[in-house]
Write an enzyme that holds these catalytic residues in place. Sequence first.
Site, PDB file in Angstrom:
ATOM      1  N   GLY A 251      32.194   0.067  96.511  1.00 44.66           N
ATOM      2  CA  GLY A 251      33.116  -1.182  96.422  1.00 44.66           C
ATOM      3  C   GLY A 251      33.241  -1.626  95.015  1.00 44.66           C
ATOM      4  O   GLY A 251      32.038  -1.825  94.519  1.00 44.66           O
ATOM      5  N   PRO A 252      34.477  -1.773  94.468  1.00 45.85           N
ATOM      6  CA  PRO A 252      35.551  -1.707  94.957  1.00 45.85           C
ATOM      7  C   PRO A 252      36.604  -0.163  94.664  1.00 45.85           C
ATOM      8  O   PRO A 252      37.517   0.207  94.909  1.00 45.85           O
ATOM      9  CB  PRO A 252      36.622  -2.429  94.202  1.00 45.85           C
ATOM     10  CG  PRO A 252      35.926  -2.745  92.861  1.00 45.85           C
ATOM     11  CD  PRO A 252      34.423  -2.679  93.223  1.00 45.85           C
ATOM     12  N   GLY A 253      35.426   0.818  94.145  1.00 45.05           N
ATOM     13  CA  GLY A 253      35.807   2.203  94.125  1.00 45.05           C
ATOM     14  C   GLY A 253      36.223   2.671  92.811  1.00 45.05           C
ATOM     15  O   GLY A 253      36.760   3.947  92.562  1.00 45.05           O
ATOM     16  N   GLY A 254      35.864   1.932  91.766  1.00 44.45           N
ATOM     17  CA  GLY A 254      36.276   2.512  90.219  1.00 44.45           C
ATOM     18  C   GLY A 254      35.221   3.862  89.988  1.00 44.45           C
ATOM     19  O   GLY A 254      36.104   4.722  89.613  1.00 44.45           O
ATOM     20  N   LYS A 255      34.216   3.596  90.164  1.00 45.87           N
ATOM     21  CA  LYS A 255      33.578   4.993  89.852  1.00 45.87           C
ATOM     22  C   LYS A 255      33.529   5.986  90.925  1.00 45.87           C
ATOM     23  O   LYS A 255      33.770   7.223  90.581  1.00 45.87           O
ATOM     24  CB  LYS A 255      31.823   4.579  89.676  1.00 45.87           C
ATOM     25  CG  LYS A 255      31.617   3.504  88.329  1.00 45.87           C
ATOM     26  CD  LYS A 255      30.117   3.174  88.503  1.00 45.87           C
ATOM     27  CE  LYS A 255      29.896   2.147  87.301  1.00 45.87           C
ATOM     28  NZ  LYS A 255      30.412   0.846  87.873  1.00 45.87           N
TER      29      LYS A 255
ATOM     30  N   CYS B  54      24.827  -3.285  86.193  1.00 41.28           N
ATOM     31  CA  CYS B  54      25.616  -4.005  85.128  1.00 41.28           C
ATOM     32  C   CYS B  54      25.021  -5.203  84.499  1.00 41.28           C
ATOM     33  O   CYS B  54      25.428  -6.296  84.560  1.00 41.28           O
ATOM     34  CB  CYS B  54      27.132  -4.337  85.739  1.00 41.28           C
ATOM     35  SG  CYS B  54      27.954  -4.832  84.121  1.00 41.28           S
TER      36      CYS B  54
ATOM     37  N   CYS C 199      27.007   2.751  96.842  1.00 44.38           N
ATOM     38  CA  CYS C 199      27.603   1.383  96.607  1.00 44.38           C
ATOM     39  C   CYS C 199      28.900   1.489  96.065  1.00 44.38           C
ATOM     40  O   CYS C 199      28.986   1.044  94.944  1.00 44.38           O
ATOM     41  CB  CYS C 199      26.325   0.511  95.910  1.00 44.38           C
ATOM     42  SG  CYS C 199      25.076   0.509  96.205  1.00 44.38           S
TER      43      CYS C 199
END
Length: 447
Positions: free
Chosen positions: A266-270, A383, A264
Amino acid sequence: MTKDPARRAAVDVVLAVDRDGAYANLLLPRLLRERAITGTDAAFATELAYGTLRRSGVLDPVVAVGARRAPDTLDPEVRSVLRLGAYQLLHTRVPPHAAVSTSVDLARELGGPKITGLVNAVLRRVAQRDWPQWVDELAPTGDPVGRLAFERGYPRWIAAAWLDALGNDLAELDRALTDERPSTHLVARPQRITRAELLADAGPTASAGPWSPYAVHLAGGDPGGLAAVRDGRAGVQDEGSQLVALAAAQIPVEGPDLCWLDACAGPGGKAALLAGLLPHGGRLLAADRTPHRAVLVRQTLASDPRAAVVVADSTRPAWVNRCFDRVLADVPCSGLGAMRRRPELRWRRQPADVDRLRVLQADLLTAAVEAVRPGGVVTYATCSPHLAETIGVLDSVLADRPDVELVDARAALPGVPDLGPGPTAQLWPHRHGTDAMFVAIVRRKLD
Ligand SMILES: C[S@@+](CC[C@H](N)C(=O)[O-])C[C@H]1O[C@@H](n2cnc3c(N)ncnc32)[C@H](O)[C@@H]1O
């Protein structure tokens, strides 16, 4: 034209959230930029807009008494001006006469002279009591959780869910419901920039985050003004989210450790942090169901040759199961753990959202467990500290799976205290200064 740009920006945001379903954390910075509102005016506009939105659900009963009618029967423009005025009267040091007269001016700008008398009369009635007196008059009695929720400006169901997640400790709930103004957290993306370089670039308001070795906190200023953020060597990312990616990357696996999946992404921070932590020769597949979010993941990963991005429904995987060494399932959730950054969220979310999401969350966790090979690990993250989205989902999925076991997620977060009784880990704003991220780590047993 307005003679009060800060209050006008604040009321425009409050109105757009109410009438159009806007997101304050996206709209307000845009309005401030477009209208060249800076410095103390920008800070004041932010305090008014965010404070009013956080408390709108408990300001409305006060407005209702003042207006002698339900706020939802008022025009949105009037309702927004009244909420903003009531917030100033009850929760700021703005002198009452200034709160009332500037609200009357805003009413004239937004709705013309016919509504100024109403706004003036309602706010004068609101100003007859201070907040503790309104709490005494309007908060539920014989219901300590309901009273605390009202006093602090939260829906009761969220306060009750927090109390469950905190082990029924009412004194800690009191601390957890105390709103703080979060600082901006940046991540120094490994292999692109060091934290020392980012700290040097970010200037005197920057400091190293206490938990993640990649975290930098900004006390002020616009992160978009930093070259490292603009070119993707660094990103805006809550330190709690960084810890989730670190836990997913650091918990030991048995056997090879080259093939990673972010189910999962999006948006790609992790995903960007995971890519920077890959072992030599490792590869990351980042999947998201939503095409435009997959595009964002591609941008965040910045053409990293070790990472690939696919648009895929991870509950119906486009990959071979039992092949990944590590899987991160950072599932869609109520987001209530990030309420401090999204002021209207607490009043927009409903308990039914949690009921709907936990079905998808269980499906995604099940698919993640299928995707990992025996000996590999799945990191499940939300979160949100709501037990239905955290322990409830884990229990429902793991009950029928003798092939998996929970490992102690706290071991993957070395040096971070107060993560709860285990084996899962729960971060909290009032304990860690992070969003309220939940982390569980599931190992698939060897056959
Ligand atoms: C909590 S966000 C992930 C945040 C991300 N890991 C990050 O750190 O930037 C959840 C993501 O899951 C995606 N999603 C929802 N349902 C999905 C599904 N069935 N398969 C794959 N992705 C899904 C959403 O589009 C959303 O981008």
